[in-house]
Design an enzyme around this catalytic site. Structure first.
Site, PDB file in Angstrom:
ATOM      1  N   ALA A   1     110.055 -47.785 -29.003  1.00 36.34           N
ATOM      2  CA  ALA A   1     111.580 -47.017 -27.606  1.00 36.34           C
ATOM      3  C   ALA A   1     112.622 -47.913 -28.349  1.00 36.34           C
ATOM      4  CB  ALA A   1     111.054 -47.904 -26.275  1.00 36.34           C
TER       5      ALA A   1
ATOM      6  N   GLY B   1     106.078 -47.396 -28.639  1.00 36.20           N
ATOM      7  CA  GLY B   1     106.565 -46.660 -28.522  1.00 36.20           C
ATOM      8  C   GLY B   1     106.109 -45.341 -28.974  1.00 36.20           C
TER       9      GLY B   1
ATOM     10  N   GLU C   1     102.500 -45.216 -29.038  1.00 33.68           N
ATOM     11  CA  GLU C   1     102.400 -44.465 -27.862  1.00 33.68           C
ATOM     12  C   GLU C   1     102.129 -43.412 -27.930  1.00 33.68           C
ATOM     13  OE1 GLU C   1     104.875 -47.400 -25.956  1.00 33.68           O
ATOM     14  OE2 GLU C   1     103.129 -48.051 -24.901  1.00 33.68           O
TER      15      GLU C   1
ATOM     16  N   GLU D   1     105.593 -54.828 -28.463  1.00 31.00           N
ATOM     17  CA  GLU D   1     106.125 -55.524 -27.516  1.00 31.00           C
ATOM     18  C   GLU D   1     106.108 -56.749 -26.903  1.00 31.00           C
ATOM     19  OE1 GLU D   1     104.134 -52.333 -27.419  1.00 31.00           O
ATOM     20  OE2 GLU D   1     105.430 -50.980 -27.091  1.00 31.00           O
TER      21      GLU D   1
HETATM   22  N1  CAA Z   1     115.041 -49.730 -31.314  1.00 28.16           N
HETATM   23  C1  CAA Z   1     116.481 -49.382 -32.354  1.00 28.16           C
HETATM   24  N2  CAA Z   1     116.885 -49.162 -32.955  1.00 28.16           N
HETATM   25  C2  CAA Z   1     115.861 -50.031 -33.710  1.00 28.16           C
HETATM   26  C3  CAA Z   1     114.639 -49.654 -33.915  1.00 28.16           C
HETATM   27  C4  CAA Z   1     114.184 -49.822 -32.110  1.00 28.16           C
HETATM   28  N3  CAA Z   1     113.099 -49.783 -31.824  1.00 28.16           N
HETATM   29  N4  CAA Z   1     113.802 -50.165 -34.806  1.00 28.16           N
HETATM   30  C5  CAA Z   1     114.390 -49.680 -35.821  1.00 28.16           C
HETATM   31  N5  CAA Z   1     116.033 -50.506 -35.935  1.00 28.16           N
HETATM   32  C6  CAA Z   1     117.269 -49.621 -35.961  1.00 28.16           C
HETATM   33  C7  CAA Z   1     117.759 -51.083 -36.728  1.00 28.16           C
HETATM   34  O1  CAA Z   1     117.957 -51.923 -35.979  1.00 28.16           O
HETATM   35  C8  CAA Z   1     118.612 -51.220 -38.016  1.00 28.16           C
HETATM   36  O2  CAA Z   1     119.703 -50.858 -37.076  1.00 28.16           O
HETATM   37  P1  CAA Z   1     120.768 -50.830 -38.001  1.00 28.16           P
HETATM   38  O3  CAA Z   1     120.969 -50.522 -39.295  1.00 28.16           O
HETATM   39  O4  CAA Z   1     122.158 -50.178 -37.326  1.00 28.16           O
HETATM   40  O5  CAA Z   1     121.005 -52.501 -37.592  1.00 28.16           O
HETATM   41  C9  CAA Z   1     117.710 -49.704 -37.894  1.00 28.16           C
HETATM   42  O6  CAA Z   1     116.953 -49.085 -37.142  1.00 28.16           O
HETATM   43  C10 CAA Z   1     116.461 -49.917 -39.504  1.00 28.16           C
HETATM   44  O7  CAA Z   1     115.350 -50.627 -39.366  1.00 28.16           O
HETATM   45  P2  CAA Z   1     115.962 -51.990 -40.054  1.00 28.16           P
HETATM   46  O8  CAA Z   1     116.826 -52.708 -40.679  1.00 28.16           O
HETATM   47  O9  CAA Z   1     115.318 -53.312 -38.727  1.00 28.16           O
HETATM   48  O10 CAA Z   1     114.271 -51.964 -41.414  1.00 28.16           O
HETATM   49  P3  CAA Z   1     113.125 -52.767 -41.634  1.00 28.16           P
HETATM   50  O11 CAA Z   1     112.713 -51.509 -42.799  1.00 28.16           O
HETATM   51  O12 CAA Z   1     114.129 -53.898 -41.889  1.00 28.16           O
HETATM   52  O13 CAA Z   1     112.021 -53.111 -40.489  1.00 28.16           O
HETATM   53  C11 CAA Z   1     111.096 -52.516 -39.112  1.00 28.16           C
HETATM   54  C12 CAA Z   1     111.717 -52.392 -39.912  1.00 28.16           C
HETATM   55  C13 CAA Z   1     109.744 -53.060 -38.985  1.00 28.16           C
HETATM   56  C14 CAA Z   1     110.497 -50.756 -38.486  1.00 28.16           C
HETATM   57  C15 CAA Z   1     112.504 -52.224 -37.643  1.00 28.16           C
HETATM   58  O14 CAA Z   1     112.720 -52.035 -37.490  1.00 28.16           O
HETATM   59  C16 CAA Z   1     111.498 -53.693 -36.205  1.00 28.16           C
HETATM   60  O15 CAA Z   1     110.875 -54.260 -36.436  1.00 28.16           O
HETATM   61  N6  CAA Z   1     112.005 -52.469 -35.453  1.00 28.16           N
HETATM   62  C17 CAA Z   1     111.188 -52.962 -33.379  1.00 28.16           C
HETATM   63  C18 CAA Z   1     109.627 -52.173 -33.486  1.00 28.16           C
HETATM   64  C19 CAA Z   1     109.811 -52.545 -32.224  1.00 28.16           C
HETATM   65  O16 CAA Z   1     109.471 -53.943 -31.792  1.00 28.16           O
HETATM   66  N7  CAA Z   1     108.969 -51.564 -31.360  1.00 28.16           N
HETATM   67  C20 CAA Z   1     108.495 -51.638 -30.429  1.00 28.16           C
HETATM   68  C21 CAA Z   1     109.545 -51.538 -29.246  1.00 28.16           C
HETATM   69  S1  CAA Z   1     109.694 -51.412 -27.708  1.00 28.16           S
HETATM   70  C22 CAA Z   1     108.958 -50.366 -27.172  1.00 28.16           C
HETATM   71  O17 CAA Z   1     108.543 -49.063 -27.499  1.00 28.16           O
HETATM   72  C23 CAA Z   1     108.527 -50.629 -25.392  1.00 28.16           C
HETATM   73  C24 CAA Z   1     107.219 -49.048 -25.032  1.00 28.16           C
HETATM   74  O18 CAA Z   1     106.321 -49.700 -25.230  1.00 28.16           O
HETATM   75  C25 CAA Z   1     107.989 -47.923 -24.319  1.00 28.16           C
END
Ligand code: CAA
Length: 261
Positions: free
Chosen positions: A67, A110, A113, A133
């Site tokens: 998400a 998400g 999921e 999460e």
């Molecule tokens: N939401 C918003 N933006 C996201 C995102 C997310 N879930 N995942 C990645 N991005 C964005 C980053 O903020 C970044 O944007 P900027 O360039 O503007 O800074 C861009 O995508 C590239 O990401 P990274 O620079 O972080 O790339 P990386 O290769 O260093 O890392 C990653 C990749 C490990 C996937 C890391 O991006 C990450 O940890 N993302 C979040 C994963 C996460 O926690 N997901 C769960 C979300 S909560 C959820 O999903 C709730 C639910 O159950 C419905």
């Protein structure tokens, strides 16, 4: 097909609708506008007479990284509760036609999921799954706790949800979460998923719909109820031309021609 901001929708081969998540700068983070488009595209393909099966994919680097955290971070309880935040994600699990997830790269939160809402998951060796999460001070909100436990059991689900650790394509395959890990190579997982979808699309649609419904019912019903439901659908198919055609073709040693009626 329509133009979307966050998706590419195509029909790569006869009978198959392909939805590609296309928000690469945010690793396909599932924002509300993206999900509205996804529901719309999926509903259109589900209703499209030329389509027998769907494939959902993302990019090489990410299927979907979850998400949209930036969109969510300032929301209040009142807001998420009153707007039933994420409830519309459930539409994807209610399609009549089969949908195959073709997963490369990150399928986190998400994103994991979303794959779990699909009927079949194929993974590239690069796929990385996880429910991180817990690291954000929340829990999965798109079905992760409920669908993961049904797919891989309680102990593993607890471990993954409570530690937030990622897991590999190989682990996902061993646990039965993905039906297979395809060979290496860019685009391979989509190619295989489209091939599988095309094979499904070549069958009689009524039987395919009934098969999906019957398998999904197993998640909801007791064994006795489930067996009864299955038998009713099985009996019901004897009212179709496709059943007469399929069984006659076998007896006559020829290929069946389905009319989906
Ligand atoms: N939401 C918003 N933006 C996201 C995102 C997310 N879930 N995942 C990645 N991005 C964005 C980053 O903020 C970044 O944007 P900027 O360039 O503007 O800074 C861009 O995508 C590239 O990401 P990274 O620079 O972080 O790339 P990386 O290769 O260093 O890392 C990653 C990749 C490990 C996937 C890391 O991006 C990450 O940890 N993302 C979040 C994963 C996460 O926690 N997901 C769960 C979300 S909560 C959820 O999903 C709730 C639910 O159950 C419905």
């Amino acid at each position: 097909t329509k133009e979307y901001e966050y998706l590419i929708v195509s029909k790569p081969v006869k009978g198959v609708g392909l939805i590609t998540l296309n928000r690469p700068k945010a690793l396909n983070a599932l924002s509300s506008p993206l999900f509205i488009e996804l529901n719309q595209a999926a509903a259109e393909l589900d209703a499209d007479h030329d389509v027998g099966a769907l494939v959902l994919t993302g990019g090489e680097r990410a299927f979907a990284a979850g998400a949209d955290i930036k969109e969510m971070k300032d929301k209040t309880f009142a807001e998420v509760y009153q707007t039933r935040f994420l409830e519309n994600w459930g539409h994807l699990a209610k399609l009549r036609k089969p949908i195959i997830a073709a997963v490369s790269g990150y399928a986190l939160g998400g994103g994991c999921e979303l794959a779990l809402m699909c009927d079949i998951i194929l993974a590239s060796p690069t796929a990385i799954f996880g429910q991180p999460e817990i690291n954000l001070g929340v829990i999965p909100g798109g079905g992760g706790t409920q669908r993961l436990i049904r797919a891989i059991g309680k102990s593993r689900t607890m471990e993954l949800v409570l530690t937030g650790r990622n897991f590999s394509a190989a682990e996902a395959e061993t646990w039965g979460l993905v039906s297979c890990v395809v060979g290496e190579g860019e685009g391979e997982v989509v190619k295989e998923a489209v091939k599988m979808a095309s094979r499904i699309a070549s069958k009689g649609r009524l039987a395919v719909q009934a098969g999906k419904e019957a398998v999904n019912a197993a998640y909801e019903l007791t064994l006795t109820e489930g067996l009864g439901f299955e038998r009713q659908l099985f009996h019901g198919l004897f009212a179709t031309k496709d059943q007469k055609e399929g069984m006659s073709a076998f007896a006559e040693k020829r290929k069946p021609t389905w009319t989906h009626s």
